[in-house]
Motif scaffolding. Structure first.
Motif, PDB file in Angstrom:
ATOM      1  N   LEU A  61      -6.664 -10.569   0.965  1.00  0.00           N
ATOM      2  CA  LEU A  61      -6.489  -9.131   1.220  1.00  0.00           C
ATOM      3  C   LEU A  61      -7.036  -8.747   2.596  1.00  0.00           C
ATOM      4  O   LEU A  61      -6.420  -7.946   3.310  1.00  0.00           O
ATOM      5  CB  LEU A  61      -7.173  -8.310   0.125  1.00  0.00           C
ATOM      6  CG  LEU A  61      -6.517  -8.361  -1.256  1.00  0.00           C
ATOM      7  CD1 LEU A  61      -7.370  -7.623  -2.287  1.00  0.00           C
ATOM      8  CD2 LEU A  61      -5.109  -7.785  -1.211  1.00  0.00           C
ATOM      9  N   LEU A  62      -8.151  -9.320   2.954  1.00  0.00           N
ATOM     10  CA  LEU A  62      -8.728  -9.057   4.274  1.00  0.00           C
ATOM     11  C   LEU A  62      -7.790  -9.543   5.387  1.00  0.00           C
ATOM     12  O   LEU A  62      -7.558  -8.840   6.367  1.00  0.00           O
ATOM     13  CB  LEU A  62     -10.097  -9.733   4.404  1.00  0.00           C
ATOM     14  CG  LEU A  62     -10.821  -9.542   5.727  1.00  0.00           C
ATOM     15  CD1 LEU A  62     -11.201  -8.075   5.901  1.00  0.00           C
ATOM     16  CD2 LEU A  62     -12.045 -10.420   5.784  1.00  0.00           C
ATOM     17  N   ALA A  63      -7.212 -10.709   5.201  1.00  0.00           N
ATOM     18  CA  ALA A  63      -6.285 -11.249   6.198  1.00  0.00           C
ATOM     19  C   ALA A  63      -5.051 -10.370   6.323  1.00  0.00           C
ATOM     20  O   ALA A  63      -4.589 -10.085   7.438  1.00  0.00           O
ATOM     21  CB  ALA A  63      -5.886 -12.679   5.818  1.00  0.00           C
ATOM     22  N   VAL A  64      -4.500  -9.920   5.202  1.00  0.00           N
ATOM     23  CA  VAL A  64      -3.337  -9.031   5.227  1.00  0.00           C
ATOM     24  C   VAL A  64      -3.693  -7.730   5.931  1.00  0.00           C
ATOM     25  O   VAL A  64      -2.915  -7.207   6.743  1.00  0.00           O
ATOM     26  CB  VAL A  64      -2.810  -8.777   3.794  1.00  0.00           C
ATOM     27  CG1 VAL A  64      -1.805  -7.647   3.775  1.00  0.00           C
ATOM     28  CG2 VAL A  64      -2.212 -10.049   3.222  1.00  0.00           C
ATOM     29  N   GLY A  65      -4.870  -7.204   5.685  1.00  0.00           N
ATOM     30  CA  GLY A  65      -5.307  -5.975   6.335  1.00  0.00           C
ATOM     31  C   GLY A  65      -5.431  -6.138   7.839  1.00  0.00           C
ATOM     32  O   GLY A  65      -4.999  -5.271   8.618  1.00  0.00           O
ATOM     33  N   VAL A 120      -3.892  -8.376   9.751  1.00  0.00           N
ATOM     34  CA  VAL A 120      -2.541  -8.529  10.303  1.00  0.00           C
ATOM     35  C   VAL A 120      -1.846  -7.178  10.358  1.00  0.00           C
ATOM     36  O   VAL A 120      -1.178  -6.837  11.344  1.00  0.00           O
ATOM     37  CB  VAL A 120      -1.721  -9.547   9.484  1.00  0.00           C
ATOM     38  CG1 VAL A 120      -0.253  -9.525   9.883  1.00  0.00           C
ATOM     39  CG2 VAL A 120      -2.293 -10.953   9.659  1.00  0.00           C
ATOM     40  N   GLY A 121      -2.001  -6.363   9.324  1.00  0.00           N
ATOM     41  CA  GLY A 121      -1.399  -5.023   9.306  1.00  0.00           C
ATOM     42  C   GLY A 121      -1.924  -4.165  10.442  1.00  0.00           C
ATOM     43  O   GLY A 121      -1.164  -3.476  11.121  1.00  0.00           O
ATOM     44  N   LEU A 122      -3.239  -4.205  10.665  1.00  0.00           N
ATOM     45  CA  LEU A 122      -3.819  -3.435  11.776  1.00  0.00           C
ATOM     46  C   LEU A 122      -3.288  -3.921  13.129  1.00  0.00           C
ATOM     47  O   LEU A 122      -3.029  -3.108  14.021  1.00  0.00           O
ATOM     48  CB  LEU A 122      -5.346  -3.533  11.739  1.00  0.00           C
ATOM     49  CG  LEU A 122      -6.041  -2.740  10.636  1.00  0.00           C
ATOM     50  CD1 LEU A 122      -7.528  -3.036  10.635  1.00  0.00           C
ATOM     51  CD2 LEU A 122      -5.807  -1.251  10.827  1.00  0.00           C
ATOM     52  N   LEU A 123      -3.139  -5.211  13.283  1.00  0.00           N
ATOM     53  CA  LEU A 123      -2.601  -5.753  14.531  1.00  0.00           C
ATOM     54  C   LEU A 123      -1.161  -5.313  14.759  1.00  0.00           C
ATOM     55  O   LEU A 123      -0.763  -4.973  15.873  1.00  0.00           O
ATOM     56  CB  LEU A 123      -2.697  -7.285  14.540  1.00  0.00           C
ATOM     57  CG  LEU A 123      -4.109  -7.864  14.630  1.00  0.00           C
ATOM     58  CD1 LEU A 123      -4.076  -9.369  14.455  1.00  0.00           C
ATOM     59  CD2 LEU A 123      -4.751  -7.477  15.944  1.00  0.00           C
ATOM     60  N   VAL A 124      -0.373  -5.292  13.696  1.00  0.00           N
ATOM     61  CA  VAL A 124       1.024  -4.857  13.807  1.00  0.00           C
ATOM     62  C   VAL A 124       1.082  -3.380  14.178  1.00  0.00           C
ATOM     63  O   VAL A 124       1.843  -2.976  15.073  1.00  0.00           O
ATOM     64  CB  VAL A 124       1.794  -5.135  12.489  1.00  0.00           C
ATOM     65  CG1 VAL A 124       3.137  -4.439  12.482  1.00  0.00           C
ATOM     66  CG2 VAL A 124       1.947  -6.631  12.278  1.00  0.00           C
TER      67      VAL A 124
END
Length: 106
Positions: free
Chosen positions: A88-92, A94-98
């Protein structure tokens, strides 16, 4: 008192010492030849690189084993309670970077 040497003994000693000197000079010539010096330098560099690569491999292997052991139990089964939060942390992230990349384009 030392024994007197005959002329033949003196000549034989001179011949022997000349041969030893010739061998020594040949050895020095081989050691000082540019190809020999370059070959020795290459061998030393290769040895250093092999040693460094070996140490790096051991360090990385230790790190991977440590990380793997944190996400698996003693039987080798995955520890879901540890994997889910990291995922979940990794997805978050990546989402912030996008989102950040999209805002920069505007």
């Amino acid at each position: 008192m030392p024994e007197a040497r005959t002329p033949a003994q003196i000549e034989a000693d001179i011949v022997r010492r000349r041969e030893q000197l010739a061998e020594t000079l040949d050895e020095i010539g081989v050691r000082m030849h540019p190809k020999t010096i370059i070959g020795d330098a290459k061998a030393k560099v290769a040895s250093t690189v092999d040693h460094t690569a070996g140490r790096a491999y051991v360090s990385v292997n230790r790190l991977v084993t440590d990380v793997t052991s944190r996400f698996r139990d003693e039987d080798g089964a995955p520890r879901v309670e540890r994997i889910v939060p990291v995922a979940l942390l990794a997805v978050g992230v990546v989402g912030l970077l996008v989102v950040s990349a999209r805002r920069r384009r505007r």
